[in-house]
Design a protein around this motif. Sequence first.
Motif, PDB file in Angstrom:
ATOM      1  N   TYR A  64       0.838  -1.204   0.000  1.00  0.00           N
ATOM      2  CA  TYR A  64       0.000   0.000   0.000  1.00  0.00           C
ATOM      3  C   TYR A  64       0.874   1.255   0.000  1.00  0.00           C
ATOM      4  O   TYR A  64       0.618   2.197  -0.750  1.00  0.00           O
ATOM      5  N   GLN A  65       1.896   1.269   0.826  1.00  0.00           N
ATOM      6  CA  GLN A  65       2.778   2.440   0.902  1.00  0.00           C
ATOM      7  C   GLN A  65       3.512   2.666  -0.413  1.00  0.00           C
ATOM      8  O   GLN A  65       3.721   3.797  -0.830  1.00  0.00           O
ATOM      9  N   GLU A  66       3.899   1.580  -1.084  1.00  0.00           N
ATOM     10  CA  GLU A  66       4.627   1.706  -2.343  1.00  0.00           C
ATOM     11  C   GLU A  66       3.729   2.191  -3.476  1.00  0.00           C
ATOM     12  O   GLU A  66       4.196   2.820  -4.426  1.00  0.00           O
ATOM     13  N   GLN A  67       2.427   1.944  -3.399  1.00  0.00           N
ATOM     14  CA  GLN A  67       1.502   2.329  -4.465  1.00  0.00           C
ATOM     15  C   GLN A  67       0.928   3.725  -4.284  1.00  0.00           C
ATOM     16  O   GLN A  67       0.235   4.206  -5.178  1.00  0.00           O
ATOM     17  N   ARG A  68       1.187   4.351  -3.179  1.00  0.00           N
ATOM     18  CA  ARG A  68       0.632   5.685  -2.934  1.00  0.00           C
ATOM     19  C   ARG A  68       1.226   6.707  -3.889  1.00  0.00           C
ATOM     20  O   ARG A  68       2.361   6.594  -4.334  1.00  0.00           O
ATOM     21  N   ILE A  72       6.901   8.601  -0.473  1.00  0.00           N
ATOM     22  CA  ILE A  72       7.001   7.523   0.510  1.00  0.00           C
ATOM     23  C   ILE A  72       7.884   7.979   1.667  1.00  0.00           C
ATOM     24  O   ILE A  72       8.934   8.585   1.460  1.00  0.00           O
ATOM     25  N   ASN A  73       7.436   7.690   2.870  1.00  0.00           N
ATOM     26  CA  ASN A  73       8.234   7.960   4.061  1.00  0.00           C
ATOM     27  C   ASN A  73       9.303   6.871   4.157  1.00  0.00           C
ATOM     28  O   ASN A  73       9.011   5.727   4.495  1.00  0.00           O
ATOM     29  N   GLN A  74      10.539   7.225   3.852  1.00  0.00           N
ATOM     30  CA  GLN A  74      11.620   6.243   3.785  1.00  0.00           C
ATOM     31  C   GLN A  74      11.929   5.618   5.142  1.00  0.00           C
ATOM     32  O   GLN A  74      12.275   4.448   5.224  1.00  0.00           O
ATOM     33  N   ASP A  75      11.788   6.394   6.212  1.00  0.00           N
ATOM     34  CA  ASP A  75      12.031   5.848   7.550  1.00  0.00           C
ATOM     35  C   ASP A  75      11.004   4.768   7.878  1.00  0.00           C
ATOM     36  O   ASP A  75      11.339   3.714   8.424  1.00  0.00           O
ATOM     37  N   MET A  77       9.297   2.967   5.686  1.00  0.00           N
ATOM     38  CA  MET A  77       9.537   1.809   4.827  1.00  0.00           C
ATOM     39  C   MET A  77      10.729   0.989   5.342  1.00  0.00           C
ATOM     40  O   MET A  77      10.695  -0.242   5.319  1.00  0.00           O
ATOM     41  N   ALA A  78      11.767   1.647   5.829  1.00  0.00           N
ATOM     42  CA  ALA A  78      12.912   0.926   6.393  1.00  0.00           C
ATOM     43  C   ALA A  78      12.482   0.148   7.630  1.00  0.00           C
ATOM     44  O   ALA A  78      12.908  -0.996   7.845  1.00  0.00           O
ATOM     45  N   TYR A  79      11.624   0.753   8.439  1.00  0.00           N
ATOM     46  CA  TYR A  79      11.113   0.073   9.632  1.00  0.00           C
ATOM     47  C   TYR A  79      10.272  -1.145   9.240  1.00  0.00           C
ATOM     48  O   TYR A  79      10.391  -2.210   9.849  1.00  0.00           O
ATOM     49  N   LEU A  80       9.438  -1.011   8.208  1.00  0.00           N
ATOM     50  CA  LEU A  80       8.633  -2.142   7.734  1.00  0.00           C
ATOM     51  C   LEU A  80       9.522  -3.286   7.251  1.00  0.00           C
ATOM     52  O   LEU A  80       9.274  -4.450   7.565  1.00  0.00           O
ATOM     53  N   ARG A  81      10.555  -2.941   6.482  1.00  0.00           N
ATOM     54  CA  ARG A  81      11.464  -3.976   5.987  1.00  0.00           C
ATOM     55  C   ARG A  81      12.162  -4.693   7.132  1.00  0.00           C
ATOM     56  O   ARG A  81      12.302  -5.924   7.129  1.00  0.00           O
ATOM     57  N   LYS A  82      12.587  -3.929   8.143  1.00  0.00           N
ATOM     58  CA  LYS A  82      13.252  -4.522   9.307  1.00  0.00           C
ATOM     59  C   LYS A  82      12.303  -5.458  10.050  1.00  0.00           C
ATOM     60  O   LYS A  82      12.683  -6.571  10.417  1.00  0.00           O
ATOM     61  N   GLU A  83      11.067  -5.020  10.262  1.00  0.00           N
ATOM     62  CA  GLU A  83      10.088  -5.860  10.959  1.00  0.00           C
ATOM     63  C   GLU A  83       9.792  -7.128  10.157  1.00  0.00           C
ATOM     64  O   GLU A  83       9.638  -8.203  10.723  1.00  0.00           O
ATOM     65  N   LEU A  84       9.699  -6.996   8.836  1.00  0.00           N
ATOM     66  CA  LEU A  84       9.458  -8.173   8.000  1.00  0.00           C
ATOM     67  C   LEU A  84      10.612  -9.170   8.101  1.00  0.00           C
ATOM     68  O   LEU A  84      10.389 -10.376   8.191  1.00  0.00           O
ATOM     69  N   ARG A  85      11.843  -8.665   8.096  1.00  0.00           N
ATOM     70  CA  ARG A  85      13.007  -9.550   8.245  1.00  0.00           C
ATOM     71  C   ARG A  85      12.976 -10.255   9.594  1.00  0.00           C
ATOM     72  O   ARG A  85      13.213 -11.461   9.690  1.00  0.00           O
ATOM     73  N   ASP A  86      12.658  -9.497  10.659  1.00  0.00           N
ATOM     74  CA  ASP A  86      12.606 -10.089  12.000  1.00  0.00           C
ATOM     75  C   ASP A  86      11.522 -11.157  12.088  1.00  0.00           C
ATOM     76  O   ASP A  86      11.746 -12.237  12.656  1.00  0.00           O
ATOM     77  N   LEU A  87      10.353 -10.876  11.523  1.00  0.00           N
ATOM     78  CA  LEU A  87       9.267 -11.854  11.566  1.00  0.00           C
ATOM     79  C   LEU A  87       9.593 -13.098  10.736  1.00  0.00           C
ATOM     80  O   LEU A  87       9.270 -14.216  11.130  1.00  0.00           O
ATOM     81  N   GLU A  88      10.213 -12.899   9.591  1.00  0.00           N
ATOM     82  CA  GLU A  88      10.599 -14.042   8.758  1.00  0.00           C
ATOM     83  C   GLU A  88      11.608 -14.920   9.496  1.00  0.00           C
ATOM     84  O   GLU A  88      11.493 -16.147   9.475  1.00  0.00           O
ATOM     85  N   SER A  89      12.588 -14.307  10.144  1.00  0.00           N
ATOM     86  CA  SER A  89      13.566 -15.113  10.879  1.00  0.00           C
ATOM     87  C   SER A  89      12.903 -15.808  12.061  1.00  0.00           C
ATOM     88  O   SER A  89      13.223 -16.963  12.369  1.00  0.00           O
TER      89      SER A  89
END
Length: 104
Positions: A64-68, A72-75, A77-89
């Motif tokens: 959703y954030q990428e399609q707006r 884009i709020n880069q901070d 998006m970086a937080y989302l990517r970090k959370e996704l990595r943590d959840l995947e691990s």
Amino acid sequence: MDINNFINPTEERVVDSTDDIIDLIVAQFNSKDSEEAKGEAIEPIVPVVTTTEAIKALNILKQYQEQRIEPINQDFMAYLRKELRDLESRRVNAQKQTTLKQWF
């Protein structure tokens, strides 16, 4: 009129004994215990969200954030990517190791 009388008028002073205050506090906690004893739920039960559901939800939010149209709020998006990595691990670490015999 004196400023001290205006701020703290003597007619409106509250004088409670410590026993009265303690009784009020105990009454508040006793009423909650009695409601729980009756079987009434005070707080709604929050359903448990699995790691897989959380990953799906974060991926949807990221998409959703990428399609707006707005920038884009880069901070964020970086937080989302970090959370996704943590959840995947966390999801990968939670899986049990199995042998091939179980597949046959």
